[in-house]
Design an enzyme around this catalytic site. Sequence first.
Site, mmCIF file in Angstrom:
data_model
loop_
_atom_site.group_PDB
_atom_site.id
_atom_site.type_symbol
_atom_site.label_atom_id
_atom_site.label_comp_id
_atom_site.label_asym_id
_atom_site.label_seq_id
_atom_site.Cartn_x
_atom_site.Cartn_y
_atom_site.Cartn_z
ATOM 1 N N THR A 151 0.842 -1.196 0.000
ATOM 2 C CA THR A 151 0.000 0.000 0.000
ATOM 3 C C THR A 151 0.875 1.244 0.000
ATOM 4 O OG1 THR A 151 -0.102 -0.143 2.393
ATOM 5 C CG2 THR A 151 -1.958 -1.077 1.180
ATOM 6 N N CYS A 163 3.559 1.803 3.149
ATOM 7 C CA CYS A 163 4.120 0.591 3.747
ATOM 8 C C CYS A 163 5.645 0.554 3.736
ATOM 9 C CB CYS A 163 3.557 -0.639 3.055
ATOM 10 S SG CYS A 163 4.308 -0.942 1.455
ATOM 11 N N GLY A 164 6.286 1.630 3.300
ATOM 12 C CA GLY A 164 7.746 1.651 3.356
ATOM 13 C C GLY A 164 8.445 1.078 2.134
ATOM 14 N N GLU A 207 7.912 3.537 -7.632
ATOM 15 C CA GLU A 207 6.660 4.047 -8.205
ATOM 16 C C GLU A 207 6.364 3.328 -9.520
ATOM 17 O OE1 GLU A 207 5.063 5.881 -6.221
ATOM 18 O OE2 GLU A 207 6.515 7.012 -5.031
ATOM 19 N N GLN A 240 4.100 1.497 -10.431
ATOM 20 C CA GLN A 240 2.708 1.505 -10.898
ATOM 21 C C GLN A 240 2.473 2.580 -11.952
ATOM 22 O OE1 GLN A 240 3.622 2.488 -7.831
ATOM 23 N NE2 GLN A 240 2.806 4.545 -7.493
#
Length: 215
Positions: free
Chosen positions: A10, A13-14, A87, A89
């Site tokens: 998510t 979440c690091g 990143e 996504q």
Amino acid sequence: MSELVFFSGTMDCGKSTLALQIVHNRASRGLQAVIFTKDDRAGEGKLSSRLGLVTDAVEAVAGMDLYAHLVALISRGGRADFVVVDEAQFLAPEQIDQLARAVDELDVDVYAFGIATDFRTRLFPGSQRLIELADRIEALQVEALCWCGSRATHNARTVGGQMVVEGAQVVVGDVSQQDETGYEVLCRRHHRRRMTAASAGAAALSPDVLPVPGG
Ligand SMILES: [Zn+2]
């Protein structure tokens, strides 16, 4: 055998912290990373973590061929011992294909970090392609928590603290923003009920949900 690994989690979440940790661990063994990112919160060409660490990265702009970038770098005598993508996504599906090609043809490990689903619980195109192509998928177990204390598994987009379910897939914002567009991680139950910390707090204070005396 080199591999394409998708580390998914998510928003809070690091992931970026772990990406930086992988870069650091391998650098201490003499291995040099090529780092790609897209739309990092610290700005173009940066990989930053919420803990305040920042390093330079290559901005994977739209239309950029990541495989060709690596080939050009290597043919100039540069080093690409492994690749880290943050990143992920936000990358185009064809850029994920280019990363898979780099694994197979350049024999480099590619570690891609990203959010699987958007604020409407739909897969980002880049994440979908990673799930289709990755040799391995690691669900990050860094515990991000919903306001209720359950494990946060879903990303909510908020405007003024209220969850919204309409809008463009990508809108710049951060989990810490309170007023304008922001993001909040929730458990699935509260994502389904559209209950953010702010709306849950408001509900708790609302007279209609207080116990009725004598009732
Ligand atoms: Zn919850």
